[in-house]
Design a protein around this motif. Structure first.
Motif, PDB file in Angstrom:
ATOM      1  N   PHE A 204      37.666  32.669   7.269  1.00 63.12           N
ATOM      2  CA  PHE A 204      38.368  32.675   5.987  1.00 63.12           C
ATOM      3  C   PHE A 204      39.429  33.766   6.046  1.00 63.12           C
ATOM      4  O   PHE A 204      39.307  34.732   6.802  1.00 63.12           O
ATOM      5  CB  PHE A 204      37.407  32.861   4.808  1.00 63.12           C
ATOM      6  CG  PHE A 204      36.695  34.181   4.753  1.00 63.12           C
ATOM      7  CD1 PHE A 204      37.240  35.258   4.065  1.00 63.12           C
ATOM      8  CD2 PHE A 204      35.456  34.346   5.375  1.00 63.12           C
ATOM      9  CE1 PHE A 204      36.568  36.478   3.986  1.00 63.12           C
ATOM     10  CE2 PHE A 204      34.778  35.558   5.310  1.00 63.12           C
ATOM     11  CZ  PHE A 204      35.337  36.631   4.622  1.00 63.12           C
ATOM     12  N   ASP A 205      40.471  33.614   5.241  1.00 65.31           N
ATOM     13  CA  ASP A 205      41.582  34.562   5.326  1.00 65.31           C
ATOM     14  C   ASP A 205      41.991  35.111   3.970  1.00 65.31           C
ATOM     15  O   ASP A 205      43.130  35.513   3.759  1.00 65.31           O
ATOM     16  CB  ASP A 205      42.792  33.913   6.011  1.00 65.31           C
ATOM     17  CG  ASP A 205      43.301  32.682   5.268  1.00 65.31           C
ATOM     18  OD1 ASP A 205      42.728  32.356   4.211  1.00 65.31           O
ATOM     19  OD2 ASP A 205      44.265  32.064   5.751  1.00 65.31           O
ATOM     20  N   THR A 206      41.068  35.135   3.036  1.00 65.65           N
ATOM     21  CA  THR A 206      41.364  35.641   1.697  1.00 65.65           C
ATOM     22  C   THR A 206      40.519  36.870   1.390  1.00 65.65           C
ATOM     23  O   THR A 206      39.431  37.050   1.940  1.00 65.65           O
ATOM     24  CB  THR A 206      41.082  34.558   0.640  1.00 65.65           C
ATOM     25  OG1 THR A 206      41.393  35.077  -0.665  1.00 65.65           O
ATOM     26  CG2 THR A 206      39.612  34.136   0.661  1.00 65.65           C
ATOM     27  N   ASP A 207      41.040  37.712   0.510  1.00 62.54           N
ATOM     28  CA  ASP A 207      40.266  38.841  -0.015  1.00 62.54           C
ATOM     29  C   ASP A 207      39.819  38.579  -1.447  1.00 62.54           C
ATOM     30  O   ASP A 207      39.244  39.455  -2.091  1.00 62.54           O
ATOM     31  CB  ASP A 207      41.108  40.122   0.040  1.00 62.54           C
ATOM     32  CG  ASP A 207      41.466  40.521   1.468  1.00 62.54           C
ATOM     33  OD1 ASP A 207      40.598  40.366   2.347  1.00 62.54           O
ATOM     34  OD2 ASP A 207      42.608  40.972   1.693  1.00 62.54           O
ATOM     35  N   ASP A 208      40.088  37.387  -1.947  1.00 64.80           N
ATOM     36  CA  ASP A 208      39.710  36.989  -3.301  1.00 64.80           C
ATOM     37  C   ASP A 208      38.206  36.691  -3.327  1.00 64.80           C
ATOM     38  O   ASP A 208      37.738  35.712  -2.738  1.00 64.80           O
ATOM     39  CB  ASP A 208      40.510  35.757  -3.700  1.00 64.80           C
ATOM     40  CG  ASP A 208      40.229  35.288  -5.121  1.00 64.80           C
ATOM     41  OD1 ASP A 208      39.220  35.741  -5.722  1.00 64.80           O
ATOM     42  OD2 ASP A 208      40.987  34.463  -5.634  1.00 64.80           O
ATOM     43  N   LEU A 209      37.443  37.524  -4.011  1.00 57.83           N
ATOM     44  CA  LEU A 209      35.992  37.358  -4.027  1.00 57.83           C
ATOM     45  C   LEU A 209      35.571  36.045  -4.660  1.00 57.83           C
ATOM     46  O   LEU A 209      34.567  35.451  -4.251  1.00 57.83           O
ATOM     47  CB  LEU A 209      35.338  38.536  -4.758  1.00 57.83           C
ATOM     48  CG  LEU A 209      35.532  39.927  -4.137  1.00 57.83           C
ATOM     49  CD1 LEU A 209      34.701  40.958  -4.897  1.00 57.83           C
ATOM     50  CD2 LEU A 209      35.163  39.927  -2.665  1.00 57.83           C
TER      51      LEU A 209
ATOM     52  N   LEU B  73      32.353  46.557  -3.453  1.00 58.26           N
ATOM     53  CA  LEU B  73      32.698  45.179  -3.147  1.00 58.26           C
ATOM     54  C   LEU B  73      31.437  44.330  -2.992  1.00 58.26           C
ATOM     55  O   LEU B  73      31.366  43.190  -3.451  1.00 58.26           O
ATOM     56  CB  LEU B  73      33.526  45.143  -1.860  1.00 58.26           C
ATOM     57  CG  LEU B  73      34.337  43.883  -1.559  1.00 58.26           C
ATOM     58  CD1 LEU B  73      35.443  43.698  -2.597  1.00 58.26           C
ATOM     59  CD2 LEU B  73      34.923  43.973  -0.157  1.00 58.26           C
ATOM     60  N   ALA B  74      30.427  44.903  -2.339  1.00 60.92           N
ATOM     61  CA  ALA B  74      29.174  44.181  -2.122  1.00 60.92           C
ATOM     62  C   ALA B  74      28.512  43.820  -3.445  1.00 60.92           C
ATOM     63  O   ALA B  74      28.034  42.690  -3.634  1.00 60.92           O
ATOM     64  CB  ALA B  74      28.232  45.029  -1.272  1.00 60.92           C
ATOM     65  N   HIS B  75      28.473  44.766  -4.365  1.00 62.63           N
ATOM     66  CA  HIS B  75      27.866  44.497  -5.673  1.00 62.63           C
ATOM     67  C   HIS B  75      28.624  43.392  -6.408  1.00 62.63           C
ATOM     68  O   HIS B  75      28.018  42.500  -7.020  1.00 62.63           O
ATOM     69  CB  HIS B  75      27.857  45.762  -6.525  1.00 62.63           C
ATOM     70  CG  HIS B  75      26.800  46.748  -6.142  1.00 62.63           C
ATOM     71  ND1 HIS B  75      25.463  46.447  -6.129  1.00 62.63           N
ATOM     72  CD2 HIS B  75      26.899  48.045  -5.751  1.00 62.63           C
ATOM     73  CE1 HIS B  75      24.772  47.517  -5.758  1.00 62.63           C
ATOM     74  NE2 HIS B  75      25.621  48.489  -5.511  1.00 62.63           N
ATOM     75  N   LYS B  76      29.950  43.447  -6.364  1.00 59.64           N
ATOM     76  CA  LYS B  76      30.749  42.436  -7.061  1.00 59.64           C
ATOM     77  C   LYS B  76      30.526  41.043  -6.468  1.00 59.64           C
ATOM     78  O   LYS B  76      30.365  40.061  -7.200  1.00 59.64           O
ATOM     79  CB  LYS B  76      32.228  42.813  -6.985  1.00 59.64           C
ATOM     80  CG  LYS B  76      32.594  44.058  -7.781  1.00 59.64           C
ATOM     81  CD  LYS B  76      34.065  44.414  -7.579  1.00 59.64           C
ATOM     82  CE  LYS B  76      34.424  45.691  -8.328  1.00 59.64           C
ATOM     83  NZ  LYS B  76      35.839  46.086  -8.105  1.00 59.64           N
ATOM     84  N   LEU B  77      30.521  40.958  -5.128  1.00 59.66           N
ATOM     85  CA  LEU B  77      30.338  39.652  -4.494  1.00 59.66           C
ATOM     86  C   LEU B  77      28.902  39.156  -4.671  1.00 59.66           C
ATOM     87  O   LEU B  77      28.675  37.953  -4.862  1.00 59.66           O
ATOM     88  CB  LEU B  77      30.692  39.737  -3.006  1.00 59.66           C
ATOM     89  CG  LEU B  77      30.695  38.420  -2.224  1.00 59.66           C
ATOM     90  CD1 LEU B  77      31.570  37.378  -2.903  1.00 59.66           C
ATOM     91  CD2 LEU B  77      31.152  38.665  -0.795  1.00 59.66           C
ATOM     92  N   ALA B  78      27.936  40.069  -4.645  1.00 62.32           N
ATOM     93  CA  ALA B  78      26.534  39.684  -4.842  1.00 62.32           C
ATOM     94  C   ALA B  78      26.344  39.013  -6.200  1.00 62.32           C
ATOM     95  O   ALA B  78      25.536  38.080  -6.341  1.00 62.32           O
ATOM     96  CB  ALA B  78      25.624  40.903  -4.721  1.00 62.32           C
TER      97      ALA B  78
END
Length: 500
Positions: free
Chosen positions: A412-417, A442-447
């Protein structure tokens, strides 16, 4: 390339003696043959040879086992104090520890998993699960409830055991799944009829012997061996079973849910998965590569939480895929009982055909086999650890649960969570996921965005008895382990008293 190490050592000692002895059903504290007299084979998946025969239960045997469980529930088990139940569970855990080597040998013989995983992982975790839930036996309580109705009232709740619990467990973790099911049921005060998978009955039967040895009343735990289509179906539909718990495939879970509607028994299901492993560009790549490999190749990929979809940012994609592929190609393949084995066989010829069929489907659809993708050795059901690239979202290797040592690498090539989570969530399942990053914010947001019952950060396949486990979507109903597991085996009664 993969190394085929020596075959397993000859089976000796207590495990050999147990395997050679007749295998009957445990019903009401007695070891009895199936009423039909039928038996079924136990196959060593490392050699494809028959190693034992066990009784094959049918509907009549299920009826007898449920009757025994009901008698124990209405009789001695309901009169036993919670502290006494806890002591018995602790004694059982100690008894399991005392025969660790024997249980590990039986586990790796019938399942094929590396003996070190059985000895150092599954058997100790089995004992620890009984100890953990033994602690809960004395801590199940209701609450006093203040109400707003006029008058003088005393209102409270009681948490009571559901009753007779039927439990159907899978072949991939035969001992720990036994404990995940039986331990919370016993802590709650239920009695049990357990049906192990037909491929892996030996460990369950050996632990069945321990229940009598440590002093559990007859009928509290009953063990019936047989097939899902007969014994499992009879348990699921039985009118005197109050609760059915199942771990296995989503398709079978749906059948069990339908069968349970006859008396509306309580149902909990731990089902399939297609778990994403997501490597973000800032991850510690040495850690992420080793973790991604372990996520899929542990237990030969025969895990409902296996990290079978490897999403990697394009900035680090080549290095991660090369690293996982190199690790896969270097793994030592061999019999489960050989202490040098890192990757054992698949459980059965059926599973071997299923996994190799998926790999061939991927080839035919245009995917690239980076490494592996082959059968291995002359005996047993071995498949080399496999990494697949250049897939499309509509391919069966992406959509369906393979349940083998096969991972699909997806750049993948995006940083959009939101976009990353959307791709991770593009599956009917939602059991687990792992995220690999140095940025914990970042981990908390994506989780929070990934739809799965368990999210691991910089690890995969981590378990603890205190952590609730279960899935979103078609990965199941309910939570096992942790305090939440007690909800599966208790029901709440409200008592309202008008005071004079």
């Amino acid at each position: 390339m993969n190394v085929h190490i020596h075959a397993a050592p000859k089976l000796v000692g207590p495990a050999a003696a147990f395997v050679a002895a007749p295998k009957k059903l445990l019903i009401g504290g007695q070891w009895v043959p199936a009423l039909s007299g039928k038996t079924t084979e136990v196959i060593d998946p490392s050699s494809a040879r028959v190693v034992a025969h066990v009784a094959e239960a049918d509907k009549a045997d299920v009826d007898a086992a449920v009757k025994a469980a009901r008698a124990a529930f209405e009789g001695p088990w309901s009169r036993m104090l919670p502290a006494e139940r806890a002591k018995l569970m602790w004694k059982l855990a100690d008894a399991i520890d005392a025969i660790t080597d024997e249980l590990a040998t039986l586990n790796s013989l019938e399942n094929g998993k590396p003996i070190n995983d059985s000895r150092k992982g599954e058997v100790p975790f089995t004992a620890e699960t009984f100890r953990y839930f033994a602690g809960w036996a004395t801590k199940i309580n209701g609450e006093q409830i203040p109400i707003s109705a006029p008058g003088d009232w005393h209102c409270y709740t009681r948490r009571e055991p559901v009753g007779v619990a039927a439990q159907i467990i899978p072949w991939n973790f035969p001992l720990s799944m036994l404990a995940w099911k039986i331990a919370p049921a016993l802590a709650a005060g239920c009695t049990v009829v357990l049906k192990p998978a037909e491929q892996t009955p030996l460990g369950a039967l050996r632990i069945g012997e321990l229940f009598a040895e440590v002093g559990f009343p007859d009928g509290v735990v009953n063990v019936i061996t047989g097939f899902g289509e007969t014994a499992g179906a009879a348990l699921s539909a039985h009118p005197d079973v109050d609760k059915i718990a199942f771990t296995g495939s989503t398709d079978v879970g749906k059948l069990i849910a339908r069968a349970a509607t006859g008396n509306l028994k309580k149902v909990s299901l731990e089902l399939g998965g297609k778990s994403p492993t997501i490597v973000l560009p800032d991850a510690d790549l040495d850690v992420a590569i080793a973790g991604a490999a372990s996520a899929i190749f542990f237990n030969m990929g025969q895990c409902c939480t296996a990290g079978s979809r490897l999403f990697v940012h394009k900035k680090v994609y080549d290095r991660v895929v090369e690293g996982v592929a190199a690790g896969a190609a270097a793994m030592r393949i061999g019999a489960g009982l050989n202490p040098e084995t890192e990757v054992g066989p698949l459980i059965s010829r059926e599973q071997f055909d299923k996994v190799t069929g998926f790999i061939e489907d991927g080839r035919r659809d245009g995917a690239e086999i980076v490494t592996g993708g082959e059968s291995f050795g002359e005996d047993g059901f071995f498949v080399t650890p496999t990494v697949i690239a250049k897939t499309r979202p509509d391919m069966s290797v992406i959509r369906e649960e393979i349940f083998g040592p096969v991972v699909c690498a997806i750049p993948f090539d995006t940083d959009d969570l939101d976009a990353i989570a959307r791709d991770a969530n593009d599956t009917a399942f939602g059991l687990a996921a792992s995220l690999w990053t140095r940025d914990l914010g970042l981990a908390h947001k994506l989780a929070a965005k990934v739809k799965a019952g368990t999210i691991w950060i910089n690890t995969h396949n981590f378990n603890d008895c205190a952590l609730p486990f279960g899935g979103f979507k078609q990965s199941g109903w309910g939570r096992e382990l942790g305090a939440q597991a007690l909800d599966l085996y208790t029901q709440v009664k409200t008592v309202a008293i008008r005071l004079p």
